[in-house]
Motif scaffolding. Structure first.
Motif, mmCIF file in Angstrom:
data_model
loop_
_atom_site.group_PDB
_atom_site.id
_atom_site.type_symbol
_atom_site.label_atom_id
_atom_site.label_comp_id
_atom_site.label_asym_id
_atom_site.label_seq_id
_atom_site.Cartn_x
_atom_site.Cartn_y
_atom_site.Cartn_z
ATOM 1 N N MET A 1 0.834 -1.204 0.000
ATOM 2 C CA MET A 1 0.000 0.000 0.000
ATOM 3 C C MET A 1 0.868 1.253 0.000
ATOM 4 S SD MET A 1 -3.279 -1.047 2.280
ATOM 5 C CE MET A 1 -4.406 0.095 1.521
ATOM 6 N N GLY A 2 2.101 1.138 0.498
ATOM 7 C CA GLY A 2 3.051 2.237 0.369
ATOM 8 C C GLY A 2 3.429 2.376 -1.103
ATOM 9 N N SER A 3 3.772 3.595 -1.506
ATOM 10 C CA SER A 3 3.988 3.872 -2.932
ATOM 11 C C SER A 3 5.289 3.265 -3.451
ATOM 12 C CB SER A 3 3.995 5.384 -3.142
ATOM 13 O OG SER A 3 5.134 5.929 -2.513
ATOM 14 N N LEU A 4 5.480 3.411 -4.752
ATOM 15 C CA LEU A 4 6.631 2.821 -5.439
ATOM 16 C C LEU A 4 7.958 3.220 -4.787
ATOM 17 C CD1 LEU A 4 7.445 1.205 -8.046
ATOM 18 C CD2 LEU A 4 7.604 3.415 -9.192
ATOM 19 N N PHE A 5 8.173 4.527 -4.567
ATOM 20 C CA PHE A 5 9.439 4.982 -3.987
ATOM 21 C C PHE A 5 9.527 4.672 -2.495
ATOM 22 C CE2 PHE A 5 9.988 7.357 -7.851
ATOM 23 C CZ PHE A 5 11.367 7.505 -7.981
ATOM 24 N N GLU A 6 8.368 4.532 -1.848
ATOM 25 C CA GLU A 6 8.405 4.335 -0.404
ATOM 26 C C GLU A 6 8.540 2.851 -0.075
ATOM 27 O OE1 GLU A 6 4.818 5.079 1.598
ATOM 28 O OE2 GLU A 6 5.743 4.821 3.546
ATOM 29 N N GLN A 7 7.479 2.065 -0.275
ATOM 30 C CA GLN A 7 7.554 0.635 0.050
ATOM 31 C C GLN A 7 7.922 -0.222 -1.157
ATOM 32 O OE1 GLN A 7 7.443 -0.668 3.130
ATOM 33 N NE2 GLN A 7 7.316 1.437 3.860
ATOM 34 N N GLY A 8 7.748 0.321 -2.370
ATOM 35 C CA GLY A 8 8.130 -0.441 -3.569
ATOM 36 C C GLY A 8 9.598 -0.835 -3.513
ATOM 37 N N SER A 9 10.404 0.020 -2.899
ATOM 38 C CA SER A 9 11.834 -0.276 -2.765
ATOM 39 C C SER A 9 12.039 -1.585 -1.987
ATOM 40 C CB SER A 9 12.508 0.902 -2.048
ATOM 41 O OG SER A 9 13.896 0.788 -2.065
ATOM 42 N N GLU B 1 1.953 -4.356 -7.586
ATOM 43 C CA GLU B 1 1.137 -3.167 -7.398
ATOM 44 C C GLU B 1 1.669 -2.408 -6.181
ATOM 45 O OE1 GLU B 1 -2.943 -4.178 -7.616
ATOM 46 O OE2 GLU B 1 -3.653 -2.127 -7.349
ATOM 47 N N CYS B 2 1.869 -1.111 -6.305
ATOM 48 C CA CYS B 2 2.331 -0.294 -5.174
ATOM 49 C C CYS B 2 1.475 0.959 -5.086
ATOM 50 C CB CYS B 2 3.788 0.161 -5.364
ATOM 51 S SG CYS B 2 4.981 -1.147 -5.496
ATOM 52 N N GLY B 3 0.887 1.200 -3.916
ATOM 53 C CA GLY B 3 0.088 2.401 -3.736
ATOM 54 C C GLY B 3 -1.093 2.125 -2.839
ATOM 55 N N CYS B 4 -1.726 3.206 -2.357
ATOM 56 C CA CYS B 4 -2.724 3.031 -1.298
ATOM 57 C C CYS B 4 -4.013 2.379 -1.784
ATOM 58 C CB CYS B 4 -2.999 4.348 -0.592
ATOM 59 S SG CYS B 4 -3.409 5.672 -1.707
ATOM 60 N N ARG B 5 -4.167 2.222 -3.126
ATOM 61 C CA ARG B 5 -5.359 1.495 -3.593
ATOM 62 C C ARG B 5 -5.102 -0.002 -3.744
ATOM 63 N NH1 ARG B 5 -6.063 5.467 -8.273
ATOM 64 N NH2 ARG B 5 -6.314 7.394 -7.120
ATOM 65 N N SER B 6 -3.898 -0.444 -3.418
ATOM 66 C CA SER B 6 -3.608 -1.885 -3.480
ATOM 67 C C SER B 6 -4.486 -2.615 -2.469
ATOM 68 C CB SER B 6 -2.148 -2.159 -3.112
ATOM 69 O OG SER B 6 -1.291 -1.530 -4.017
ATOM 70 N N PRO B 7 -4.854 -3.864 -2.774
ATOM 71 C CA PRO B 7 -5.698 -4.593 -1.810
ATOM 72 C C PRO B 7 -4.951 -4.835 -0.506
ATOM 73 C CG PRO B 7 -4.976 -6.026 -3.606
ATOM 74 C CD PRO B 7 -4.531 -4.652 -3.957
ATOM 75 N N ALA C 1 21.773 -4.128 -4.905
ATOM 76 C CA ALA C 1 20.847 -3.018 -4.610
ATOM 77 C C ALA C 1 20.284 -2.399 -5.879
ATOM 78 C CB ALA C 1 21.547 -1.954 -3.773
ATOM 79 N N ARG C 2 20.959 -2.608 -6.997
ATOM 80 C CA ARG C 2 20.465 -2.029 -8.257
ATOM 81 C C ARG C 2 19.176 -2.687 -8.728
ATOM 82 N NH1 ARG C 2 25.269 0.539 -11.102
ATOM 83 N NH2 ARG C 2 26.912 0.063 -9.639
ATOM 84 N N VAL C 3 18.917 -3.921 -8.293
ATOM 85 C CA VAL C 3 17.732 -4.629 -8.794
ATOM 86 C C VAL C 3 16.467 -3.849 -8.430
ATOM 87 C CG1 VAL C 3 16.353 -6.730 -8.582
ATOM 88 C CG2 VAL C 3 18.841 -6.885 -8.747
ATOM 89 N N SER C 4 16.309 -3.555 -7.151
ATOM 90 C CA SER C 4 15.105 -2.850 -6.706
ATOM 91 C C SER C 4 15.031 -1.466 -7.361
ATOM 92 C CB SER C 4 15.141 -2.727 -5.180
ATOM 93 O OG SER C 4 14.136 -1.861 -4.737
ATOM 94 N N TRP C 5 16.146 -0.758 -7.360
ATOM 95 C CA TRP C 5 16.162 0.597 -7.925
ATOM 96 C C TRP C 5 15.801 0.570 -9.417
ATOM 97 C CZ3 TRP C 5 15.508 5.386 -6.971
ATOM 98 C CH2 TRP C 5 16.043 6.383 -7.786
ATOM 99 N N ASN C 6 16.402 -0.362 -10.169
ATOM 100 C CA ASN C 6 16.111 -0.425 -11.602
ATOM 101 C C ASN C 6 14.652 -0.787 -11.870
ATOM 102 O OD1 ASN C 6 18.530 0.423 -12.605
ATOM 103 N ND2 ASN C 6 19.393 -1.623 -12.856
ATOM 104 N N CYS C 7 14.073 -1.621 -11.000
ATOM 105 C CA CYS C 7 12.643 -1.952 -11.187
ATOM 106 C C CYS C 7 11.775 -0.719 -10.911
ATOM 107 C CB CYS C 7 12.240 -3.113 -10.281
ATOM 108 S SG CYS C 7 12.902 -4.697 -10.834
#
Ligand SMILES: NC(=O)c1ccc[n+]([C@@H]2O[C@H](COP(=O)([O-])OP(=O)(O)OC[C@H]3O[C@@H](n4cnc5c(N)ncnc54)[C@H](O)[C@@H]3O)[C@@H](O)[C@H]2O)c1
Length: 351
Positions: A154-162, A225-231, A309-315
């Motif tokens: 539910m956290g966004s791409l830059f926040e929890q997507g990392s 999926e990343c963001g507050c509308r995620s289930p 560490a590049r894997v998460s960042w590149n995604c």
């Protein structure tokens, strides 16, 4: 082993680094730095830190440092690392996400590499007990051959997507192999869409919501999926604890979420273990820091060092690039500043 540490950024996350360091054998907290003098004084007093600085350059007075922890917000990451490189610590540990723009991260990697300084990214969640248990069962074949993976926060791409992409790297060797060019399967691809200019926590850049597919193998894909509308994942409601990965295989399903714990369901076995994120995170951060200290002379071999560490960042970058271009992209290609900037303008309705 005795190691000398300094902290830049005494916000709530920085204080968690100090709390963890107290439990790392041989760790000495030599200095704290923050622009905010109240925060600086509060942290330095609480942890009895001898040197307090309001400018990074002033950390030079403390002498040789083994590890500098950078717990600022991402927009201040590259300027902080740039100033720290001149001080020549053995290594720098930065909080996630790496940066806000591709060039900032590239400069950090290059500057540290050229100066012989290790660079680590603080993705500590694989040190929580639940995730290694899932990985062990996956590798032991508990659910058979993988057929599908879904991952959401539910956290966004830059926040929890990392964290989310880093956990995918941790659990799935095919994702980890994105760190190198030696990927043997078909060319990996990522296809995504995004909406919303602002993340829920504004210091983290948008998009607010992303959804996509990451393909690293021929016969299964990852829906993310990343963001507050995620289930919501079943478990506690706290939005940023709603981060989970469920892997489906030919013989069952195996999953883990930070708001609940982990589970395994097959026709023959149903097992789950409840975990509390807060109980697990402090010891995980200690164990993570110990692993970083052990890897100070060989950062490339660490799973949160400059290679993996590049894997998460590149995604994170590829998700935005794909959403901008409207087509699949190779996640290893990352994105350019121009693409990310154009994408942000589009999200804001300027193009
Ligand atoms: N790994 C995790 O689980 C986890 C958990 C929480 C937060 N984080 C990350 O940690 C980072 C920090 O989060 P936070 O909530 O503590 O942020 P925050 O804004 O509360 O604290 C950042 C601190 O850095 C200071 N600062 C800014 N620029 C500085 C500079 N040039 N020199 C010295 N100090 C400077 C600010 O004054 C502030 O006190 C974020 O990137 C966040 O995503 C990670």
């Amino acid at each position: 082993m005795t190691t000398r540490h300094a902290l830049v950024g005494c916000g709530s996350r920085g204080v968690e680094h100090l709390q963890a360091l107290v439990a790392v054998p041989g760790a000495e907290i030599a200095a704290c730095c923050d622009l905010d003098t109240d925060r600086l004084a509060e942290s330095a007093d609480q942890f009895d830190v001898p040197l307090r600085a309001t400018k990074i350059d002033d950390l030079a007075a403390v002498g040789a440092l083994d590890l500098v922890h950078v717990a600022t917000m991402p927009s201040v990451r590259w300027p902080a690392v740039k100033a720290l490189v001149d001080l020549r610590p053995r290594a720098i540990l930065i909080e996630k996400p790496l940066a806000t723009l591709p060039s900032e991260a590239a400069r950090m990697f290059a500057a540290c590499h050229e100066a012989g300084i290790g660079l680590f990214v603080n993705h500590q969640v694989p040190w929580h007990p639940a995730w290694p248990r899932v990985r062990r069962r996956l590798q032991a074949g508990a659910i058979g051959r993988i057929t599908h993976v879904r991952a959401s926060s539910m956290g966004s791409l830059f926040e929890q997507g990392s964290h989310l992409f880093d956990l995918l790297r941790y659990l799935l060797d095919d994702v980890a192999s994105l760190a190198t060019d030696s990927h043997s399967a078909t060319r990996p691809w990522l296809l995504a869409q995004a909406t919303g200019e602002r993340a829920r926590l504004p210091p983290h850049p948008g998009p607010a919501h992303t959804a996509g597919v990451l393909a690293v193998a021929d016969d299964w894909h990852i829906a993310f999926e990343c963001g507050c509308r995620s289930p919501r994942w079943p478990g506690t409601n706290a939005y940023w604890l709603n981060l989970g990965i469920e892997i489906t295989g030919t013989r069952g399903t195996l999953g883990c979420s930070t708001n609940r714990g982990w589970w395994l369901h097959t026709p023959h076995e149903s097992h789950s273990e409840a975990r509390d994120y807060f109980d697990d995170d402090a010891p995980a951060q200690v164990a993570f820091l110990q692993s970083v200290v052990r890897s100070l002379d060989n950062p490339d071999a660490h799973s949160c060092g400059p290679v993996q560490a590049r894997v998460s960042w590149n995604c994170i970058l590829a998700t935005q690039r794909s959403a901008l271009l409207g087509r699949p992209v190779d996640p290893r290609d990352g994105a350019t500043d121009q693409e990310i900037t154009a994408f942000r303008r589009r999200l804001a309705g300027h193009s």
